[in-house]
Design a protein around this motif. Structure first.
Motif, PDB file in Angstrom:
ATOM      1  N   VAL A   1      -4.580   2.125  -3.304  1.00 36.07           N
ATOM      2  CA  VAL A   1      -4.116   0.740  -3.370  1.00 36.07           C
ATOM      3  C   VAL A   1      -4.710  -0.011  -4.567  1.00 36.07           C
ATOM      4  O   VAL A   1      -4.110  -0.945  -5.090  1.00 36.07           O
ATOM      5  CB  VAL A   1      -4.378   0.007  -2.028  1.00 36.07           C
ATOM      6  N   ASP A   2      -5.856   0.433  -5.020  1.00 35.04           N
ATOM      7  CA  ASP A   2      -6.468  -0.222  -6.182  1.00 35.04           C
ATOM      8  C   ASP A   2      -6.237   0.553  -7.472  1.00 35.04           C
ATOM      9  O   ASP A   2      -6.869   0.287  -8.492  1.00 35.04           O
ATOM     10  CB  ASP A   2      -7.969  -0.427  -5.943  1.00 35.04           C
TER      11      ASP A   2
ATOM     12  N   LEU B   1      -4.535   5.706   3.927  1.00 38.33           N
ATOM     13  CA  LEU B   1      -4.409   4.278   3.618  1.00 38.33           C
ATOM     14  C   LEU B   1      -5.623   3.862   2.800  1.00 38.33           C
ATOM     15  O   LEU B   1      -6.745   4.260   3.088  1.00 38.33           O
ATOM     16  CB  LEU B   1      -4.347   3.464   4.920  1.00 38.33           C
ATOM     17  N   GLY B   2      -5.378   3.059   1.779  1.00 35.83           N
ATOM     18  CA  GLY B   2      -6.487   2.551   0.977  1.00 35.83           C
ATOM     19  C   GLY B   2      -6.840   3.422  -0.202  1.00 35.83           C
ATOM     20  O   GLY B   2      -7.504   2.980  -1.135  1.00 35.83           O
ATOM     21  N   GLU B   3      -6.344   4.677  -0.199  1.00 33.57           N
ATOM     22  CA  GLU B   3      -6.792   5.597  -1.251  1.00 33.57           C
ATOM     23  C   GLU B   3      -6.336   5.177  -2.644  1.00 33.57           C
ATOM     24  O   GLU B   3      -7.072   5.295  -3.626  1.00 33.57           O
ATOM     25  CB  GLU B   3      -6.282   7.006  -0.952  1.00 33.57           C
TER      26      GLU B   3
ATOM     27  N   GLU C   1       1.360  -0.650   1.716  1.00 36.03           N
ATOM     28  CA  GLU C   1       0.101  -1.413   1.671  1.00 36.03           C
ATOM     29  C   GLU C   1       0.262  -2.722   0.906  1.00 36.03           C
ATOM     30  O   GLU C   1      -0.592  -3.601   1.008  1.00 36.03           O
ATOM     31  CB  GLU C   1      -1.003  -0.569   1.020  1.00 36.03           C
TER      32      GLU C   1
END
Lengths: 518, 507
Positions: free
Chosen positions: A422-423, A418-420, A135
């Motif tokens: 990344v932050d 995806l996205g889980e 990502e």
């Protein structure tokens, strides 16, 4: 999908040798498959359609003349974008290197070419190999072929997904803290991080020099071994390259497969990596794999590695420290992105270029590493981390006195959405807890598929580790485990992956002259 | 930009009366290995390598290209060990390269690979001979290996400096040239001799690296670069004063002048109650002064860490002993031997040393010239031109050409006067003495028939002189000889002319 793309590299090599398929056919089949699934998977940053076909023709001609450069000649291969290639852009997943074509091949790439393998293109990765999900690629994430809404692992998610999606039979990766093994685990493929110094780092765009190692990505243990044999061995261009004479990894894999037994093999379960706290299905499949190994004659022992709990902390000081220095060269002076608003100083142009060219994770680690190396902090951070590194090495040395190979789950979870994470950098970092110790110690590690987690139906990987220089042992034991499990399943795990692909585009797609960077 | 021309200086003797100077030197020696420190690119500091085309001597490593890796040049390690041994240093069984991190466009990787806390050689001493023959011991802290940086050319500004420049060009030919940096310990007690010791120290280092054959050691080409550290402390004060580091002083004479200048400048500031800024300073040959460079603090943070791309350097004991056994005699021993061999008096020999032409003289002799002749030329005409132009004699003409010139005078092809003329032309770059003689037709006329024709003509036009000679007044021949020499434009051997005049007059 052409049946050709289902073959392993070993099978394809046999067919090429027998003459019932040409390299051009094999290459075209994979290019077609790439065209078919790339819109969904996005494993590639660059597809070298015409160049690949030209090379395949050349190999076919050589083979017809009885001059095939090696047994693998004509087999297509995908190359992680971290490796320099003369004829393809090499960006390491970063905007700062967009379009940069190096004036040399990385040694592993040069060796693949010399052996007649056909590069299909460059695969996606987290920017400068910093990440566990792709990502952080500046060119968009790769999707896991098992579930397109999930990560393919990282940083080498592109190579793993390409192999899992049958876009390439084999690929090259690089592993600094798990970037080959973790993607292999979450895509149901095989990935090997060789002994540090076993494969040249020359031409591999450096993340952390003391941890980086190039290795094979494949669907079978034998295929990984075949690639390892081609790319491994001393390279005078890499001062850290070992001068050892290496045994054939392929021979070891074949022996392991043929033996079908683990009698006399002591398998050490690392207590600190035994999976408590890991995902249920991961623990379950890991336990079953141990049981299967015991049934095959292995002696299962538990070993202690008390300092592994500090490994992640040490790793996330050493890696950013080295990376902050390795990435200093991206200053726009000699190559790469340049942001020049005019009437500005060199320092301003350097700063603006780096600001625009680097993504958030790269900046995070450069800042972290710069801080860790700063006067007054060096001893507390970098210095202490190196001490932990020594302690981790000692843990391994002690553990290998009790066991021939060490095992753990390759990753704590199956592919996460995806996205889980990344932050949440810390959560992302923790994903490497199992793989990092091998990099700190420089020992070889392998991940191979051991089934699907019942709760989500996604692949689970087993990590095997051996003492430094004992890579062949991994291939022998890994091939035995693989054979036992496949006998039980009746087919390779990947045969259970969902169908991919959309309506087939017009014939010849992927062979167009503009099969360029996307 | 301060040029330094406005600096207030204190009289040197007064400065020494009030303050004690403490010196320190960092001398960078470019090794003349065939390839660079960490790359296979040709080394511009090796003899005969043309580096005039920018960026023509670079490998990916020198440009800092992604994926490129450094590999240590084994020959450079051998050279460094030899130098360490010649400096009386201990050689580390394990030394390590580190990365010195800072952003600068002439540094391809934005870090310099250098040895930091684990140098290859440490703790030595160098005996330096001063002008009156006394020996001075300079303590050596360390000698370590590193790579050179590239060169920036600033375009568009008035001064060639970065200030006011429109843009800058980078030439990486020099990037990666193998360097050994020799660092002294603080030098105490130099007192009035500080400038002289500075010059003698750098000259000694130059002689050592030349005798080892590990560097071209041409200061004017940057093969040998001296950074001179100077600080002053009031008499009786224990604590060291703040130092300045005058960079890249590129001749022996300048080393001496720069140290003297800094002592006088700092003394004036301190005496006026000011403080010395810890900074680098630039030496200006034309004005004979220094000017402020960049501030330098001990807290400069280069974020050193061990270079992970390279293994530690671990020379075997056998290699060290092999190199130790192969060391040439020390320059001091070499000098003693030469003086004896050449039969020079102490005074004569000191003049040679003070003129800094010993190596040139030795080479001239080795090319076949007589020591006395070599001395005559290097201390005579060549030194005169050098002083006139403010350069080192060795930069004017090569020992080979001097030996050629001497040979031409010895075999009578050139008179002394002609030889001086030829030397001027050789210095002007017209070629070797042989070539100049050929091209300019400067050879002594030794063809008797040409001389006889000229003599007969002179005698015929001066019948009174002819008569005097015939009468036995031989000294009258001088007028004829003068006329003949003039007709021959000086290119005749006066003694031979005299012989022939007397012969013809009696005919």
């Amino acid at each position: 999908m052409s049946e050709l793309t289902r073959w392993t590299a070993a099978e394809l090599a046999e067919h090429l040798d027998a003459g019932d398929v040409s390299s051009v056919e094999a290459t075209r089949a994979h290019l077609d498959r790439i065209a078919e699934v790339e819109p969904d998977v996005h494993a590639f940053l660059h597809v070298a359609g015409p160049a690949a076909l030209t090379r395949a023709e050349e190999i076919d001609r050589l083979r017809a003349e009885g001059r095939a450069p090696s047994a693998l000649a004509g087999v297509p291969v995908a190359i992680k974008d971290v490796l320099c290639t003369l004829d393809m852009p090499s960006t390491a997943g970063s905007k700062i290197l967009e379009g940069w074509v190096p004036p040399y091949d990385a040694t592993p790439v040069a060796r693949l070419r010399a052996a007649g393998l056909v590069p299909l293109g460059k695969t996606n990765m987290d920017e400068f190999a910093m990440g566990s999900s792709t990502e952080y690629s500046a060119y968009g994430a790769t999707h896991n072929p098992w579930d397109l809404s999930r990560i393919p692992g990282g940083s080498g998610g592109g190579s793993a997904a390409a192999v899992a999606a049958f876009e390439a039979p084999v690929a090259l990766g690089s592993d600094t803290g798990g970037s080959i093994r973790q993607p292999a685990a979450v895509t149901g493929t095989v990935g090997v991080k060789p002994t540090y110094g076993g494969v040249s780092r020359y031409g591999s765009i450096a993340l952390a020099s003391s941890l980086d190692q190039v290795g094979p990505v494949s669907r079978t243990v034998l295929d990984a071994a075949l690639i390892h044999d081609v790319i491994g061995g001393h390279d005078p261009h890499d001062a850290t390259s070992l001068t050892d004479e290496w045994p054939s990894m392929a021979a070891a894999a074949r022996r392991g497969k043929a033996e079908g037994s683990l009698a006399g093999v002591r398998v050490g379960v690392v207590h600190q990596l035994d999976g408590s706290g890991f995902q249920g299905g991961v623990r379950q499949r890991f336990g079953e794999a141990l049981k299967r190994m015991a049934e095959a004659g292995a002696e299962i022992v538990e070993v202690q590695a008390p300092h592994f709990e500090y490994a992640i902390s040490a790793y996330y000081l050493i890696l950013p420290a080295e990376a902050s220095s390795n990435l200093a060269k991206y200053d726009s002076v000699r190559f790469g992105l340049r942001v020049d608003p005019g009437r500005s100083t060199t320092e301003q142009v350097m700063a603006l270029s780096r600001e625009a060219g680097f993504g958030p994770e790269v900046k995070r680690r450069v800042i972290l590493g710069t801080y860790a190396l700063s006067a007054g902090y060096y001893d507390a951070y970098y210095g202490s981390a190196q001490q932990v590194r020594t302690l981790v090495q000692r843990d391994f040395t002690a553990a290998f006195e009790q066991a021939d190979v060490l095992v753990s789950p390759s990753a704590p979870t199956t592919a996460f959405p995806l996205g889980e994470k990344v932050d949440d950098p810390l959560a992302m970092y923790l994903n490497d807890v199992t793989t990092i110790p091998a990099n700190l110690a420089g020992i070889p590690g392998m991940s191979l598929p051991i089934g699907l987690a019942p709760e989500d139906g996604l692949p689970v990987g087993l990590q095997l580790m051996a003492p430094a220089r004992e890579d062949a042992r991994l291939y022998r034991v890994g091939a035995t485990v693989e054979a036992l499990l496949e006998a039980e399943w009746g087919a390779p795990l990947l045969s259970r992956a969902p169908k991919l692909g959309r309506p087939v585009p017009p014939p010849g797609f992927g062979t167009e002259p503009d099969g360029g960077t996307r | 930009m301060a040029t330094g021309a406005t600096d207030v200086l204190m009289d040197f003797d007064e400065a020494l009366e009030r303050f004690e100077p403490v010196l320190g030197f960092e001398v960078h020696v470019e090794l003349s290995t065939a390839t660079k420190m960490f790359s296979p690119a040709p080394n511009p500091a090796a003899p005969g390598v043309d580096s005039s085309v920018p960026n023509s001597l670079v490998a990916p490593v020198d440009m800092g290209l992604p994926g490129a890796l450094p590999v240590v040049n084994a020959e450079a390690v051998r050279y460094s060990i030899s130098l360490g041994l010649a400096l009386g240093c201990s050689i580390a069984p394990t030394s390590r390269f580190a990365r010195k991190n800072y952003f600068y466009p002439d540094l391809g990787k934005n870090y310099q690979i250098s040895q930091y806390d684990e140098p290859i050689a440490f703790e030595g001493t160098v005996e330096v001979e001063l002008e009156d023959g006394t020996l001075w011991t300079v303590p050596i802290e360390r000698a370590h290996m590193e790579e050179d940086a590239g060169k920036l050319t600033h375009v568009g500004g008035a001064t060639g400096r970065i200030q006011g420049a429109d843009h800058s060009l980078v030439d990486y030919n020099r990037a990666g040239v193998p360097l050994v940096e020799i660092v002294t310990k603080p030098i105490f007690g130099a007192e009035h001799r500080a400038p002289e010791i500075a010059k003698a120290y750098v000259a000694t280092i130059r002689d050592i690296v030349r005798s080892l054959g590990i560097s071209e050691a041409r200061m004017e080409r940057g093969n040998l670069r001296c950074d001179a550290n100077v600080s002053l402390r009031p008499r009786g004060q224990e604590r060291l004063g703040t130092r300045t580091e005058t960079k890249n002083v590129n001749s022996l004479r300048s080393v001496e002048r720069a140290v003297r200048y800094e002592i006088q400048r700092q003394a004036a500031i301190l005496a006026a109650g000011g403080t010395i800024v810890q900074e680098t300073r630039h030496w200006h040959e034309d004005t004979g002064s220094t000017s402020a460079g960049r501030p330098k603090s001990d807290a400069d943070d280069y974020r050193y860490f061990p270079e992970p791309d390279l293994l530690p350097v671990e020379p075997s004991l056998a290699l060290i002993e092999e190199l130790r056994a192969a060391l040439p005699e020390s320059p001091a021993a070499f000098r003693r031997r030469l003086q004896a061999d050449y039969g020079f008096t102490d005074g004569e020999f000191r003049d040679i040393l003070n003129a800094g032409v010993l190596a040139e003289l030795e080479e001239t002799v080795s090319k076949g010239a007589a020591p006395a002749q070599a001395r005559k030329w290097w201390l005579g005409e060549i030194l005169r031109i050098a002083n006139q132009r403010g350069v080192e004699p060795g930069t004017l003409v090569s020992p080979l050409h001097v030996s050629e010139l001497i040979a031409l005078t010895e075999n009578g092809d050139l008179t002394d006067r002609l030889a001086r003329q030829v030397l001027e032309l050789v210095v002007a770059g017209e070629g070797s003495p042989e070539e100049v003689v050929q091209a300019r037709g400067l050879k002594v006329v030794s063809d008797d028939s040409a001389l006889i024709a000229a003599i007969d003509e002179a005698l015929a036009s001066q019948p009174d002189v002819l008569q005097k000679i015939k009468d036995g007044k031989v000294q009258a021949a001088g007028a004829v000889i003068g006329a003949v020499m003039k007709a021959m434009r000086g290119q005749a051997d006066a003694a031979r002319v005299r012989e022939l005049v007397l012969e013809r007059a009696q005919a």
